[in-house]
Design an enzyme around this catalytic site. Structure first.
Site, short mmCIF file in Angstrom:
data_model
loop_
_atom_site.label_atom_id
_atom_site.label_comp_id
_atom_site.label_asym_id
_atom_site.label_seq_id
_atom_site.Cartn_x
_atom_site.Cartn_y
_atom_site.Cartn_z
N SER A 191 0.85 -1.18 0.00
CA SER A 191 0.00 0.00 0.00
C SER A 191 0.89 1.24 0.00
CB SER A 191 -0.94 -0.01 1.22
OG SER A 191 -1.95 0.98 1.08
N ASN A 192 0.35 2.38 0.43
CA ASN A 192 1.11 3.62 0.49
C ASN A 192 0.64 4.46 1.67
OD1 ASN A 192 -1.18 5.33 -0.50
ND2 ASN A 192 -0.88 4.10 -2.34
N ARG A 193 1.16 5.67 1.79
CA ARG A 193 0.94 6.50 2.97
C ARG A 193 -0.33 7.35 2.92
NH1 ARG A 193 5.48 6.62 6.23
NH2 ARG A 193 7.40 5.83 5.29
N SER A 194 -1.13 7.20 1.89
CA SER A 194 -2.34 8.03 1.79
C SER A 194 -3.32 7.73 2.92
CB SER A 194 -3.04 7.77 0.44
OG SER A 194 -4.29 8.43 0.40
N ALA A 221 -4.69 7.51 -4.17
CA ALA A 221 -3.31 7.08 -4.42
C ALA A 221 -3.33 5.58 -4.71
CB ALA A 221 -2.42 7.40 -3.22
#
Length: 213
Positions: free
Chosen positions: A21-24, A89
């Protein structure tokens, strides 16, 4: 006015307990949805996994997890939208294979093979009606404006909101943001550091003349 907004990250499974995943956090997309509702627009929010409550008054909330699920939802909802804001994102890659069981830690190195996910914004740009307004976001660590303008051209966008990530107070994992908002007609608006709620309002203020046209 019918508005479609995407928000948050996607999760791409590695096994039943791990994912890419990512930091969004989804705050920017949810702020846009709240600002859209406040203007009286019929707002559909397609959201990845976030720890946020949908703004009161949202016409429809569609919860998704993966990039494939988000692509399906956005393309399904896009046909009825006058304005589309792709703020999510989305993971660019996903594991090529997903283990059905939890992978156990071993002494040797593990190599994870990835494959690209669908470019949702590109797909929306290709299917965009002449009377639709399509807005994208570009989160960059360097060459922010250059990369954003290139993305706008390649993906047939009407507007792009570019912001720098990786520094405190802007972008992911922050309640504030600063944006360079660029139009395909050459217009540009620099929105200095402010709350994401205020940035969302300013984005709509900038694009409103084109929406009304």
């Amino acid at each position: 006015m019918r508005v479609l907004i995407s928000a948050g990250p996607t999760r791409e499974a590695i096994d039943p307990v791990r994912f890419i995943s990512n930091r969004s956090t989804g705050r920017m997309g949810y702020a846009l949805a709240a600002a859209s509702v406040a203007r009286g627009w019929e707002t559909v929010l397609v959201s990845g996994p976030v720890a946020l409550c949908a703004p009161e008054g949202v016409f429809r909330l569609v919860r998704v997890e993966t990039a494939a699920e988000m692509a399906e939802a956005m393309k399904r909802e896009a046909g009825e939208a006058d304005l589309i804001v792709m703020c999510a994102a989305v993971a660019d890659y996903r594991p090529k294979t997903v283990s059905p069981l939890k992978m156990k830690k071993k002494e040797e190195r593990m190599v994870l093979e990835l494959e690209p996910t669908e470019d949702i914004l590109l797909s929306l740009g290709r299917m965009k009606r002449p009377d639709q307004i399509l807005v994208g976001f570009a989160a960059e660590t360097d060459c922010v404006e250059q990369y954003a303008l290139d993305k706008m051209r390649r993906k047939n966008l009407d507007w792009i909101a570019a912001n720098r990530v990786g520094i405190p107070g802007e972008g992911f994992e922050s309640e504030t943001n600063a944006v360079i908002l660029c139009s395909r007609t050459g217009g540009q608006h620099r929105l200095p550091l402010d709350s994401k709620d205020r940035i969302a309002e300013q984005i709509f203020n900038c694009i409103l003349p084109e929406v009304r046209a």
